[in-house]
Design a protein around this motif. Structure first.
Motif, short mmCIF file in Angstrom:
data_model
loop_
_atom_site.label_atom_id
_atom_site.label_comp_id
_atom_site.label_asym_id
_atom_site.label_seq_id
_atom_site.Cartn_x
_atom_site.Cartn_y
_atom_site.Cartn_z
N MET A 147 29.13 45.92 33.70
CA MET A 147 30.68 45.31 33.47
C MET A 147 30.10 45.72 31.45
SD MET A 147 32.58 43.17 31.77
CE MET A 147 32.62 42.16 33.38
N ALA A 148 29.06 46.57 31.45
CA ALA A 148 28.68 47.45 30.15
C ALA A 148 29.35 48.78 29.80
CB ALA A 148 26.79 47.42 29.88
N GLY A 149 28.95 49.33 31.97
CA GLY A 149 30.26 50.22 31.89
C GLY A 149 31.34 50.39 32.35
N PHE A 150 32.52 48.87 32.70
CA PHE A 150 33.56 48.87 32.57
C PHE A 150 33.40 48.77 31.31
CE2 PHE A 150 37.40 46.01 32.12
CZ PHE A 150 38.16 46.51 32.49
N GLN A 151 32.86 48.18 30.89
CA GLN A 151 33.56 48.24 28.89
C GLN A 151 33.96 49.98 27.76
OE1 GLN A 151 30.65 45.75 27.25
NE2 GLN A 151 32.30 43.81 27.72
N ALA A 152 32.36 50.33 28.25
CA ALA A 152 31.45 52.40 28.34
C ALA A 152 33.35 53.09 28.98
CB ALA A 152 30.80 52.47 28.33
N TRP A 153 33.41 52.76 29.58
CA TRP A 153 34.89 53.39 30.34
C TRP A 153 36.56 53.10 29.70
CZ3 TRP A 153 39.43 50.82 32.89
CH2 TRP A 153 40.37 51.97 33.46
N ALA A 154 36.67 51.70 29.27
CA ALA A 154 37.76 51.14 28.96
C ALA A 154 38.13 52.05 27.16
CB ALA A 154 37.21 49.63 28.22
N VAL A 155 36.30 51.54 26.91
CA VAL A 155 36.67 52.34 24.85
C VAL A 155 36.87 53.82 25.63
CG1 VAL A 155 34.59 52.65 22.75
CG2 VAL A 155 34.64 50.13 24.20
N ILE A 156 36.51 54.54 25.97
CA ILE A 156 36.72 56.08 26.24
C ILE A 156 37.94 55.94 26.54
CG2 ILE A 156 36.48 57.97 27.32
CD1 ILE A 156 32.94 57.25 27.59
N ILE A 157 38.31 55.62 27.19
CA ILE A 157 40.47 55.79 27.46
C ILE A 157 40.63 55.30 26.17
CG2 ILE A 157 42.02 54.84 29.54
CD1 ILE A 157 39.55 57.42 30.51
N SER A 158 40.33 54.05 25.58
CA SER A 158 41.51 53.81 24.76
C SER A 158 41.39 54.70 23.33
CB SER A 158 40.90 52.19 24.20
OG SER A 158 41.35 51.42 25.01
N ALA A 159 40.17 55.74 23.10
CA ALA A 159 39.86 55.87 22.00
C ALA A 159 40.99 57.58 22.70
CB ALA A 159 38.38 56.43 21.90
N THR A 160 40.30 57.95 23.96
CA THR A 160 41.81 59.07 24.51
C THR A 160 43.12 59.07 24.22
OG1 THR A 160 39.57 59.90 25.69
CG2 THR A 160 42.09 60.82 26.46
N SER A 161 43.56 58.04 24.32
CA SER A 161 44.53 57.51 24.17
C SER A 161 44.84 57.06 22.89
CB SER A 161 45.17 56.14 24.91
OG SER A 161 46.35 55.79 24.54
N PHE A 162 44.15 56.84 21.94
CA PHE A 162 44.82 57.29 20.54
C PHE A 162 44.94 58.28 20.04
CE2 PHE A 162 43.93 56.68 15.74
CZ PHE A 162 45.22 55.76 15.40
N TRP A 163 43.79 59.45 20.26
CA TRP A 163 44.08 60.54 19.86
C TRP A 163 45.85 61.03 20.69
CZ3 TRP A 163 42.40 63.23 16.36
CH2 TRP A 163 42.13 64.76 16.31
N PHE A 164 45.53 60.71 21.96
CA PHE A 164 47.05 61.41 22.49
C PHE A 164 47.70 60.61 21.89
CE2 PHE A 164 50.37 62.05 25.32
CZ PHE A 164 49.44 63.31 26.19
N ALA A 165 48.38 59.34 21.98
CA ALA A 165 49.30 58.85 21.33
C ALA A 165 50.05 59.34 19.53
CB ALA A 165 49.87 57.98 21.41
N PHE A 166 48.88 59.35 19.16
CA PHE A 166 48.79 59.30 17.77
C PHE A 166 49.51 60.80 17.87
CE2 PHE A 166 47.62 60.27 13.32
CZ PHE A 166 48.17 59.51 12.66
N VAL A 167 48.76 61.92 18.28
CA VAL A 167 49.17 62.88 17.60
C VAL A 167 49.91 64.24 18.34
CG1 VAL A 167 48.29 65.03 18.20
CG2 VAL A 167 46.17 63.88 17.16
N SER A 168 50.43 63.26 19.93
CA SER A 168 52.20 63.38 20.23
C SER A 168 52.95 62.76 19.39
CB SER A 168 51.52 63.15 21.47
OG SER A 168 52.56 61.66 21.85
#
Length: 454
Positions: free
Chosen positions: A321-342
């Protein structure tokens, strides 16, 4: 009028139009866009729906159109120096804009190769707003840029590759440490770096096939899908009804001043959208799964890179579960940078052209690209690192999308010289002005009169 085509040449006519239901045609302020009959927005998020509609509206069977001529490029697919994808997915469409904005050196030789595949003239008007006159702005700019690009090349610069590879290594280190130590701070940092890597990777998928385009797929986005939605739709028709990206959020997010905007569009969504950037990447996974189940696309090997990361993180983390949560956090942070900047990088200041505004009387392709694109004036956007990670040098990139970002600097002087020759100016704003402008554009329902320069 239907194109005059020898039926013995056109094989396997595209019958996919039955899969898309006709809706109320979107009306463009460009007289040249006479047809757009597809459904858009969150209800139909697939770029493959957009391709079906474009093939239907372009109405050329299984051929390829460049200006007013039809070509059969079937035998050229495997020979295309840029890779087979570009030719394969554009089958049955008008590729004039893609052809003109992809080839800048040895253009005469390229045209000679194209003529080998000539089939027939097409007497029907193109379903496109743009002109490419020999004495117009864009053709003039291309002629001036050709000797420079012959000298410096269009391919990937060493500096650009070093920046991207360094971001990849940094991401891997931060991600492994963040997952292993179960540190959310490191996970967010890893996701932010991956967001920068993803934005920078878009420099690579505009080029011929190369392994660095798959940096993009680490983020949950798809380099293949974005070659269509970004390079083949947005880049060629920015801020028009043919731009898949600008209408993707409808009916909740109305970026164009075409349809009525209500209270929710003007005063709620401009702020809600800022909170949704983090879920964009996860939604892309959901949309892709739906699209695959509907038979609109197939799973590509690179689509599994984000799932591979999930598997690795679940092995490294203290618990699954910690691995899944870490993956979700990383993807969400990635998404925020990409979508906000674009979303706040270049296109959505109210002074930029948005379909519904009065168009140019002579819509030269290059000038219309500049009408819909702004340049950043902040000093910190001058470095190549910033250019790669924040969609910088955007006007030049739209004019020369297949030129590496690391080499766009060599074209600044000829762009300025050509702008002066045609008495035109670039739209220029600070990053803060672009951010505020995006929110103003989301509220804007009043159309602008055409202005030669802002």
């Amino acid at each position: 009028m239907a194109p005059l085509i020898n039926n013995s040449v056109v094989k396997n006519q595209n019958n996919n139009s039955d899969n898309v239901t006709d809706t109320k045609t979107l009306t463009s302020s460009f007289a040249g866009i006479s047809r757009y009959t597809g459904e858009r927005g969150l209800v139909h998020p697939s770029i493959f729906d957009w391709l079906i509609v474009k093939r239907r509206d372009d109405n050329i069977g299984n051929l390829w159109r460049v200006h007013d001529k039809l070509y059969n490029l079937e035998d050229f697919i495997a020979k295309h120096p840029g890779g087979r994808d570009w030719i394969e997915f554009s089958r049955g469409t008008d590729i004039t804009e893609a052809f003109e904005s992809s080839h800048f050196v040895n253009v005469k030789n390229v045209r000679q190769i194209l003529e080998k595949y000539y089939v027939a003239d097409d007497p029907s008007p193109r379903n496109s707003p743009y002109t490419f006159k020999e004495n117009g702005f864009y053709k003039t700019l291309k002629r001036k840029a050709e000797p420079i690009l012959k000298e410096v090349g269009m391919g990937l610069s060493k500096e650009a590759m070093l920046i991207e590879d360094s971001l990849f290594v940094t991401y891997m280190v931060l991600a492994v440490l963040g997952v292993w130590l179960n540190s959310m701070i490191l996970q967010i940092a890893a996701g932010t770096v991956l967001g920068m890597l993803t934005v920078g990777a878009h420099n690579f998928f505009h080029k011929k096939d190369n392994w660095r385009i798959y940096y993009y797929d680490l983020s949950s986005l798809s380099s293949y899908e974005w070659r269509i939605s970004h390079a083949f739709s947005h880049h060629l028709f920015p801020n028009t009804v043919l731009d898949f990206e600008v209408l993707l959020g409808e009916p909740m997010i109305e970026m164009l001043p075409i349809r009525p905007k209500y209270f929710i569009h003007k005063y709620i969504m401009p702020f809600v959208i800022d909170t949704l950037y983090g879920v964009y990447g996860l939604l892309q996974i959901v949309f892709r799964i739906i699209s695959v189940l509907q038979g609109k696309q197939r799973i590509r090997p690179e689509n599994l890179l984000v799932i591979l990361q999930l598997f690795i993180f679940m092995q490294l983390a203290p618990t699954l579960m910690a691995g899944f949560q870490a993956w979700a956090v990383i993807i969400s942070a990635t998404s925020f940078w990409f979508a906000f900047v674009s979303n706040n990088s270049a296109h959505h200041h109210p002074h930029c052209f948005h379909d519904g505004d009065e168009s140019r009387p002579d819509p030269d392709f290059g000038l219309c690209q500049l009408d819909a694109t702004a340049s950043k004036t902040d000093w910190y956007h001058r470095s190549l690192f910033s250019v790669l990670t924040t969609f910088g040098e955007h006007p030049l990139h739209h004019l020369f999308p297949t030129v590496c970002h690391g080499k766009l600097k060599y074209l600044k002087n000829v762009l300025n010289e050509t702008l002066d020759e045609f008495s035109e100016e670039l739209l220029q704003f600070t990053q803060w002005q672009l951010f505020v402008g995006t929110h103003q554009q989301l509220r804007r329902s009043v159309t602008h009169k055409f202005r030669k320069s802002q």
